[in-house]
Design a protein around this motif. Sequence first.
Motif, PDB file in Angstrom:
ATOM      1  N   GLU A  18       0.833  -1.215   0.000  1.00 33.40           N
ATOM      2  CA  GLU A  18       0.000   0.000   0.000  1.00 33.40           C
ATOM      3  C   GLU A  18       0.862   1.257   0.000  1.00 33.40           C
ATOM      4  O   GLU A  18       0.642   2.182  -0.782  1.00 33.40           O
ATOM      5  CB  GLU A  18      -0.920  -0.030   1.227  1.00 33.40           C
ATOM      6  N   ARG A  19       1.866   1.303   0.867  1.00 31.62           N
ATOM      7  CA  ARG A  19       2.732   2.490   0.944  1.00 31.62           C
ATOM      8  C   ARG A  19       3.514   2.691  -0.364  1.00 31.62           C
ATOM      9  O   ARG A  19       3.622   3.795  -0.885  1.00 31.62           O
ATOM     10  CB  ARG A  19       3.729   2.359   2.113  1.00 31.62           C
ATOM     11  N   LEU A  20       4.094   1.593  -0.862  1.00 34.03           N
ATOM     12  CA  LEU A  20       4.911   1.698  -2.075  1.00 34.03           C
ATOM     13  C   LEU A  20       4.072   2.200  -3.248  1.00 34.03           C
ATOM     14  O   LEU A  20       4.536   3.010  -4.050  1.00 34.03           O
ATOM     15  CB  LEU A  20       5.527   0.330  -2.418  1.00 34.03           C
ATOM     16  N   ALA A  21       2.813   1.736  -3.324  1.00 31.51           N
ATOM     17  CA  ALA A  21       1.958   2.147  -4.448  1.00 31.51           C
ATOM     18  C   ALA A  21       1.349   3.523  -4.202  1.00 31.51           C
ATOM     19  O   ALA A  21       1.505   4.447  -5.011  1.00 31.51           O
ATOM     20  CB  ALA A  21       0.857   1.101  -4.662  1.00 31.51           C
ATOM     21  N   ALA A  22       0.675   3.678  -3.068  1.00 30.93           N
ATOM     22  CA  ALA A  22      -0.122   4.901  -2.862  1.00 30.93           C
ATOM     23  C   ALA A  22       0.751   6.106  -2.533  1.00 30.93           C
ATOM     24  O   ALA A  22       0.452   7.222  -2.941  1.00 30.93           O
ATOM     25  CB  ALA A  22      -1.139   4.659  -1.747  1.00 30.93           C
ATOM     26  N   ASP A  23       1.813   5.884  -1.791  1.00 28.99           N
ATOM     27  CA  ASP A  23       2.684   7.009  -1.428  1.00 28.99           C
ATOM     28  C   ASP A  23       3.868   7.114  -2.392  1.00 28.99           C
ATOM     29  O   ASP A  23       4.259   8.210  -2.778  1.00 28.99           O
ATOM     30  CB  ASP A  23       3.196   6.821   0.007  1.00 28.99           C
ATOM     31  N   GLY A  24       4.415   5.960  -2.779  1.00 28.26           N
ATOM     32  CA  GLY A  24       5.648   5.969  -3.569  1.00 28.26           C
ATOM     33  C   GLY A  24       5.426   5.932  -5.064  1.00 28.26           C
ATOM     34  O   GLY A  24       6.384   6.013  -5.834  1.00 28.26           O
ATOM     35  N   GLY A  25       4.169   5.716  -5.493  1.00 24.71           N
ATOM     36  CA  GLY A  25       3.885   5.668  -6.924  1.00 24.71           C
ATOM     37  C   GLY A  25       4.515   4.472  -7.629  1.00 24.71           C
ATOM     38  O   GLY A  25       4.738   4.499  -8.842  1.00 24.71           O
ATOM     39  N   ARG A  26       4.808   3.400  -6.874  1.00 24.51           N
ATOM     40  CA  ARG A  26       5.460   2.228  -7.480  1.00 24.51           C
ATOM     41  C   ARG A  26       4.435   1.222  -8.002  1.00 24.51           C
ATOM     42  O   ARG A  26       3.303   1.164  -7.527  1.00 24.51           O
ATOM     43  CB  ARG A  26       6.350   1.520  -6.455  1.00 24.51           C
ATOM     44  N   ARG A  27       4.883   0.416  -8.974  1.00 21.45           N
ATOM     45  CA  ARG A  27       4.049  -0.704  -9.442  1.00 21.45           C
ATOM     46  C   ARG A  27       4.414  -1.944  -8.635  1.00 21.45           C
ATOM     47  O   ARG A  27       5.609  -2.305  -8.571  1.00 21.45           O
ATOM     48  CB  ARG A  27       4.287  -0.954 -10.939  1.00 21.45           C
ATOM     49  N   GLN A 352       6.643  -2.084  12.144  1.00 22.13           N
ATOM     50  CA  GLN A 352       7.880  -2.501  11.487  1.00 22.13           C
ATOM     51  C   GLN A 352       7.807  -2.207   9.987  1.00 22.13           C
ATOM     52  O   GLN A 352       8.761  -1.684   9.392  1.00 22.13           O
ATOM     53  CB  GLN A 352       8.095  -4.001  11.736  1.00 22.13           C
ATOM     54  N   ALA A 353       6.673  -2.533   9.364  1.00 24.36           N
ATOM     55  CA  ALA A 353       6.522  -2.320   7.916  1.00 24.36           C
ATOM     56  C   ALA A 353       6.593  -0.824   7.586  1.00 24.36           C
ATOM     57  O   ALA A 353       7.217  -0.425   6.599  1.00 24.36           O
ATOM     58  CB  ALA A 353       5.207  -2.927   7.429  1.00 24.36           C
ATOM     59  N   LEU A 354       5.967   0.015   8.413  1.00 24.50           N
ATOM     60  CA  LEU A 354       6.023   1.461   8.165  1.00 24.50           C
ATOM     61  C   LEU A 354       7.462   1.967   8.301  1.00 24.50           C
ATOM     62  O   LEU A 354       7.905   2.827   7.540  1.00 24.50           O
ATOM     63  CB  LEU A 354       5.085   2.215   9.126  1.00 24.50           C
ATOM     64  N   THR A 361      12.474   4.772   1.551  1.00 24.71           N
ATOM     65  CA  THR A 361      12.346   6.085   0.906  1.00 24.71           C
ATOM     66  C   THR A 361      13.285   7.111   1.527  1.00 24.71           C
ATOM     67  O   THR A 361      13.305   8.263   1.112  1.00 24.71           O
ATOM     68  CB  THR A 361      10.899   6.616   1.035  1.00 24.71           C
ATOM     69  N   GLY A 362      14.024   6.692   2.556  1.00 28.65           N
ATOM     70  CA  GLY A 362      14.952   7.627   3.207  1.00 28.65           C
ATOM     71  C   GLY A 362      14.250   8.689   4.031  1.00 28.65           C
ATOM     72  O   GLY A 362      14.834   9.711   4.374  1.00 28.65           O
ATOM     73  N   ALA A 363      12.989   8.426   4.375  1.00 27.27           N
ATOM     74  CA  ALA A 363      12.210   9.436   5.116  1.00 27.27           C
ATOM     75  C   ALA A 363      12.641   9.470   6.578  1.00 27.27           C
ATOM     76  O   ALA A 363      12.973   8.447   7.164  1.00 27.27           O
ATOM     77  CB  ALA A 363      10.731   9.118   5.020  1.00 27.27           C
ATOM     78  N   LYS A 364      12.614  10.643   7.163  1.00 25.73           N
ATOM     79  CA  LYS A 364      12.843  10.783   8.608  1.00 25.73           C
ATOM     80  C   LYS A 364      11.525  11.193   9.230  1.00 25.73           C
ATOM     81  O   LYS A 364      10.832  12.050   8.709  1.00 25.73           O
ATOM     82  CB  LYS A 364      13.882  11.871   8.884  1.00 25.73           C
ATOM     83  N   ARG A 365      11.197  10.562  10.356  1.00 30.96           N
ATOM     84  CA  ARG A 365       9.921  10.898  10.995  1.00 30.96           C
ATOM     85  C   ARG A 365      10.160  11.629  12.295  1.00 30.96           C
ATOM     86  O   ARG A 365      11.131  11.352  12.989  1.00 30.96           O
ATOM     87  CB  ARG A 365       9.136   9.629  11.288  1.00 30.96           C
ATOM     88  N   PRO A 366       9.230  12.523  12.693  1.00 29.29           N
ATOM     89  CA  PRO A 366       9.360  13.141  14.009  1.00 29.29           C
ATOM     90  C   PRO A 366       9.109  12.107  15.104  1.00 29.29           C
ATOM     91  O   PRO A 366       8.531  11.050  14.854  1.00 29.29           O
ATOM     92  CB  PRO A 366       8.258  14.207  14.006  1.00 29.29           C
ATOM     93  N   ALA A 367       9.549  12.423  16.313  1.00 29.38           N
ATOM     94  CA  ALA A 367       9.386  11.492  17.429  1.00 29.38           C
ATOM     95  C   ALA A 367       7.917  11.260  17.734  1.00 29.38           C
ATOM     96  O   ALA A 367       7.085  12.140  17.540  1.00 29.38           O
ATOM     97  CB  ALA A 367      10.078  12.066  18.651  1.00 29.38           C
ATOM     98  N   GLU A 368       7.612  10.043  18.211  1.00 30.13           N
ATOM     99  CA  GLU A 368       6.252   9.734  18.649  1.00 30.13           C
ATOM    100  C   GLU A 368       6.303   9.487  20.150  1.00 30.13           C
ATOM    101  O   GLU A 368       7.212   8.815  20.632  1.00 30.13           O
ATOM    102  CB  GLU A 368       5.731   8.487  17.942  1.00 30.13           C
ATOM    103  N   ASN A 369       5.346  10.028  20.864  1.00 26.33           N
ATOM    104  CA  ASN A 369       5.300   9.876  22.325  1.00 26.33           C
ATOM    105  C   ASN A 369       6.615  10.273  22.993  1.00 26.33           C
ATOM    106  O   ASN A 369       7.095   9.602  23.886  1.00 26.33           O
ATOM    107  CB  ASN A 369       4.989   8.428  22.718  1.00 26.33           C
ATOM    108  N   GLY A 370       7.230  11.318  22.470  1.00 23.52           N
ATOM    109  CA  GLY A 370       8.427  11.830  23.103  1.00 23.52           C
ATOM    110  C   GLY A 370       9.691  11.039  22.813  1.00 23.52           C
ATOM    111  O   GLY A 370      10.777  11.435  23.178  1.00 23.52           O
ATOM    112  N   ARG A 371       9.552   9.881  22.156  1.00 18.62           N
ATOM    113  CA  ARG A 371      10.757   9.102  21.865  1.00 18.62           C
ATOM    114  C   ARG A 371      11.208   9.371  20.440  1.00 18.62           C
ATOM    115  O   ARG A 371      10.412   9.629  19.567  1.00 18.62           O
ATOM    116  CB  ARG A 371      10.453   7.614  22.004  1.00 18.62           C
TER     117      ARG A 371
END
Length: 387
Positions: A18-27, A352-354, A361-371
């Motif tokens: 789902e992520r690869l297709a909907a967010d990444g535009g991959r087949r 884990q999958a996210l 994609t080399g994305a960096k995410r902000p901390a969740e729940n302070g971690r």
Amino acid sequence: MFDYLVVGAGFAGSVLAERLAADGGRRVLVVDRRGHVGGNAYDCYDDAGILVHRYGPHIFHTNSRRVFDYLSRFTQWRPYEHRVRASVDGRLVPIPINLDTINQLYGLSLSSFEVERFFRSVAEARDPVRTSEDVVVSAVGRELYEKFFRGYTRKQWGMDPSELDASVTARVPTRTNRDDRYFTDTYQAMPLHGYTRMFERMLAHPTIKVMLNTDYREIEGVIPYREVVYTGPVDEFFDCCQGKLPYRSLVFRHETVNAPVFQPAPVVNYPNEQPFTRVTEFKYLTGQEHPRTSIVYEYPCDDGDPYYPVPREENAELYRRYKAMADATPGVHFVGRLATYKYYNMDQVVAQALSVYDRITGAKRPAENGRRALASTVAAAAVQPTV
Ligand code: FAD
Ligand code: UDP
């Protein structure tokens, strides 16, 4: 040409597709050797028209807002807090062991304060707490260990709790209050229209193709793709060249009963006398109304579909050898309970999958729940891995 071949349409494979297709535009081509999507979380209507979980009860719970919000894009929810009773000494008492368990079992009327003292008086000190026996005996003593844990664990895993990592029985807490919920997570709910419907919506993207009843080896060299997401057993990927990793299996005996209710709780555990470990009555989980009711008995065994990695040091050691091979295999991402040999719940696999998607994609995410949520950390923040 597909950008990705995803092996397995369970949580790990479906989230990544789902992520690869909907967010990444991959087949993306998703293959599963089973005839359905959803992996072990698959549910369907049985012959009586009752929604059942083919591979045993799946209760969704998480502390991760990211995981809950992500899945909420594909399903509405039905609030549900899970409760379990254990059949011990001819009574059905709450498990996790709590104040009511002790009072009912021993005909007492202890307060929280008194039951805490009782646990302290029967607990046996263990230092370090290394095995699944240590965890329980050091919390509630030998007698309760034998009534609730020893037999159940020997059946479930085919070995004594003293041979299993502490993490296995540590999944089940001990309480001195009257809280009889199995989980205490922030988010506890069931997909309103079932898991399968949720998976169908995740995979319903124009650049995702799904092939069922297909082992990925059947299409290797036939259908071209650039990279692979692999969610099957890790040892199988490498033809078990380092030896077979043990996975524990189960036989499920599904039944429909000619009565509206079968048992007084959604799940009843049978630690001792029976050959099965537990019986689940699905209508409690789904909220469905029906004049009949469907249940499932679980009989643990060694051979069959791989359901549980077996958490113990010698297996972790063997897994590390496969992990080194996996790390040295470019273009293949190993994700999920079987491919990373982790006793993960559904939410942990989604997290884990996210994280793997972030890494791809080399994305960096902000901390969740302070971690701090490092993209390279496989188990995402706020979701505790159990192994
Ligand atoms: P899976 O769901 O196993 O999916 C892997 C898929 O890969 C399978 O469909 C398989 O057919 C496919 N596959 C494997 N090899 C190949 C191949 N060579 N070619 C093609 N396809 C292949 N978690 C909870 O959070 N709450 C619960 O209440 C809960 N209860 C559970 C009860 C039981 C009895 C079991 C066994 C598990 C339970 N879990 C529960 C855990 C949950 O099932 C897993 O965390 C989750 O389903 C794992 O998802 P996955 O995608 O990693 O693996
Ligand atoms: N367990 C037990 N008695 C119980 C419930 C659990 O001995 O009544 C032990 C058993 O070893 C089990 C482990 O605790 O495998 C984890 O229980 P959980 O309910 O989390 O198992 P799962 O739902 O993953 O099968």
